[in-house]
Enzyme design. Structure first.
Site, PDB file in Angstrom:
ATOM      1  N   ASP A 186       1.549 -15.201  -2.469  1.00  0.00           N
ATOM      2  CA  ASP A 186       1.057 -14.402  -1.349  1.00  0.00           C
ATOM      3  C   ASP A 186       0.136 -15.201  -0.429  1.00  0.00           C
ATOM      4  OD1 ASP A 186       0.810 -11.798  -0.021  1.00  0.00           O
ATOM      5  OD2 ASP A 186      -1.274 -11.866  -0.690  1.00  0.00           O
ATOM      6  N   LEU A 267      -2.346  -5.908   4.039  1.00  0.00           N
ATOM      7  CA  LEU A 267      -2.111  -6.114   5.470  1.00  0.00           C
ATOM      8  C   LEU A 267      -1.932  -7.582   5.823  1.00  0.00           C
ATOM      9  CD1 LEU A 267      -4.716  -3.588   6.927  1.00  0.00           C
ATOM     10  CD2 LEU A 267      -2.245  -3.296   6.723  1.00  0.00           C
ATOM     11  N   ARG A 268      -1.843  -8.437   4.797  1.00  0.00           N
ATOM     12  CA  ARG A 268      -1.681  -9.861   5.083  1.00  0.00           C
ATOM     13  C   ARG A 268      -0.351 -10.137   5.779  1.00  0.00           C
ATOM     14  NH1 ARG A 268      -3.299 -12.465   0.264  1.00  0.00           N
ATOM     15  NH2 ARG A 268      -5.413 -12.521   1.089  1.00  0.00           N
ATOM     16  N   GLY A 269       0.650  -9.320   5.490  1.00  0.00           N
ATOM     17  CA  GLY A 269       1.953  -9.501   6.137  1.00  0.00           C
ATOM     18  C   GLY A 269       1.862  -9.324   7.643  1.00  0.00           C
TER      19      GLY A 269
END
Length: 329
Positions: A186, A267-269
């Site tokens: 990730d 919310l990293r995407g």
């Protein structure tokens, strides 16, 4: 001085090269993970990219490649150096990675001095890990801590050291040899797959160029100098345009819809989609970030963030493309 294969002379592997360029324009994206067959130019591309980047200014005498702009001394002495590419070998000890007591100075001078490790050398450059899926767990945990904070903290043997450690993390490996831990997976902003070329003409051209380079590296580099210079100017121009590019709410909305449709965690995407689309638009010389930029970067941003779906055994790339069509038409 080691001569690296020119970036512009690499045949094919367009997705990998574009992902590396995007990360070079905006290092905050989080680096690149490259999975695929051996001998497909993964390490060659990383070293070639670093070689064509503009030399960076550092504080003279600094073991940590400190940026003079962040120094409190207005009269600080500076020097220029190539962007570092540091290899993290699988068998490296923790002391080698983070740094440790300088034994030689301790024995000969009775002085407690810090000997910087690989993380110090990689600051403001690239940290490259081949066969990253075979990296030992304790080193993975260490990298996760440093990647989150941007600092390396060493407290041992009477030493207490804190120094900046911000780098573009590049990992490569063969998926048949094991999977990457989800926490580390990730942390990568972009992920691309590479494969051995199946086109005969392309394979011949790869062999021809590599043979020419091995026979006379200087002459081969000189032949590709103009094209490498064009790529360098492309990166410099994109960096200058980056800050002035805004991401419209409509594009942010499409990014959110994509992540929701694919069920990505956190919310990293969305954040990485925004940054990668902006960097891609800057490379293309666009005046604004559009849905086309989002469409281009979405597979490399989201493909490695998908949860396993027992009801859908499609490849990650297929699931992302399907979500793009549904969300963006």
């Amino acid at each position: 001085m080691r001569v690296n294969f020119p970036f512009s002379a690499i045949v094919g592997q367009e997705a990998m090269k574009r992902a590396l360029l995007i990360s070079a324009v905006d290092p905050t994206i989080g680096g690149v993970l490259v999975f695929g067959d051996r001998g497909t130019g993964k390490s060659t591309a990383v070293r070639a990219l670093a070689q064509l980047l503009p030399r960076m200014k550092v504080v003279a005498g600094s073991a940590y490649n400190i940026d003079p702009a962040k120094s409190d001394d207005p009269d600080v002495k500076t020097r220029q150096m190539p962007v570092p590419v540091v290899d993290l070998p699988l068998g490296a000890t923790e002391d080698r990675v983070v740094g440790a007591l300088d034994i030689e100075k301790a024995l000969t001078q009775g002085e407690r001095a810090f000997q910087p490790g690989l993380l110090a050398q990689a600051n403001r450059g690239f940290l490259y890990i081949d066969e990253i899926n075979l990296l030992e767990d304790h080193l993975v945990d260490l990298l996760l801590d440093v990647a989150a904070s941007g600092e390396n903290v060493v407290e041992r043997e009477g030493l207490s050291i804190r120094h900046p450690a911000r780098f573009v993390l590049i990992g490569s490996g063969n998926p048949e040899e094991g999977e990457l831990r989800p926490q580390l997976l990730d942390r990568f902003g972009l992920s691309v797959d590479v494969s051995t070329p199946e086109d005969v003409k392309q394979r011949i051209e790869v062999v021809r160029r590599r043979d020419a380079f091995d026979r006379d590296p200087e002459a081969f580099v000189a032949k590709w100098k103009r094209k490498d210079g064009a790529v360098r100017r492309e990166i410099v121009g994109a960096r200058e345009r980056l800050e002035g590019l805004e991401v419209p709410d409509a594009v942010l909305g499409q990014a959110a819809e994509l992540c929701m449709a694919l069920g990505t965690d956190g919310l990293r995407g969305e954040l990485t989609l925004m940054r990668a689309a902006r960097a891609f638009a800057a490379l293309e010389g666009d005046a604004e970030v559009t849905g086309d930029a989002l469409r281009f970067v979405a597979p490399m941003v989201l493909g490695h963030r998908l949860r396993r779906n027992p009801l859908d055994d499609s490849r990650a790339s297929v699931r992302v493309e399907r979500a793009i069509e549904e969300a963006m038409g």
